[in-house]
Design a protein around this motif. Sequence first.
Motif, PDB file in Angstrom:
ATOM      1  N   VAL A  66      38.207  -6.003  -8.730  1.00  0.00           N
ATOM      2  CA  VAL A  66      39.605  -5.742  -9.060  1.00  0.00           C
ATOM      3  C   VAL A  66      39.647  -4.542  -9.996  1.00  0.00           C
ATOM      4  O   VAL A  66      38.977  -4.528 -11.039  1.00  0.00           O
ATOM      5  N   GLY A 121      40.873  -5.779  -4.929  1.00  0.00           N
ATOM      6  CA  GLY A 121      42.208  -5.934  -5.490  1.00  0.00           C
ATOM      7  C   GLY A 121      42.571  -4.720  -6.326  1.00  0.00           C
ATOM      8  O   GLY A 121      41.734  -4.199  -7.068  1.00  0.00           O
ATOM      9  N   LEU A 145      44.266 -12.710  -7.741  1.00  0.00           N
ATOM     10  CA  LEU A 145      43.179 -11.906  -7.170  1.00  0.00           C
ATOM     11  C   LEU A 145      41.795 -12.402  -7.585  1.00  0.00           C
ATOM     12  O   LEU A 145      40.807 -11.707  -7.383  1.00  0.00           O
TER      13      LEU A 145
END
Length: 247
Positions: free
Chosen positions: A130, A82, A124
């Motif tokens: 991420v 992400g 996410l």
Amino acid sequence: LDAGFSPALIRKLLESLPADVDGAAWAAQVLERNLHTAEQESALEDIGGVYALIGATGVGKTTSTAKLAAAFATRHGAAHLGLVTLDAYRVAAHEQLRAYGRILGVPVHTAHDRASLEDLLDLLSAKRLVLIDTAGMSQRDLRLSEQFTTLQDSGFPLQTYLVMNATTQAGVLEETLRSFGKVALSGCILTKLDEAASLGGVLSVVAKHRMPLAYVGDGQRVPEDLHPARAHTLVNRAVSLMQQAGQ
């Protein structure tokens, strides 16, 4: 001194210098021990989690984000990645990260405030990694506290890494660490080693603050020019740059 190390650090070395040793070799070993690198740990892209990259304008946050993203996608697949940008001030920064995202096949989401960041991190949450690219600001920018609050109050266990330019003067790096250190830092990333005329100054600052050094960047290639930090390599490079300057 010729390598750029701070006088304060050199005085401490001299005070502890044993008799009958090779001073240069001993000093190099002590410097290596005082650089807290992540060479014994797994890479961030293998550990996973949520990471925010912060730092002043132009230090290479977006490029470093892209390098980490590409390294992760190569090993674990883009579907588990992400990407978020908090840079709501510069359109160009959005486009740079989006260009990398398109290459990787990963959409880049934009968060404008704490609420939108919370929503995106929730969206996410199933991703293995991420990465959050933040707005580049001067260490004296009044909006820094707003950015820190956004990150700290996101409600998610994210780690924050400070990105610093190796060509920056030691005094400016000191001020940067004091300002950005107001948010809990997990470590730092040192960029633009390929442009640095000396490394002693920046290594002195990192050692003084006992800041864990995770990665070093030495070029624009993605992801090839991002490497796990190695204390021995950095000290050797500082000495090598000194020797080249003296030729």
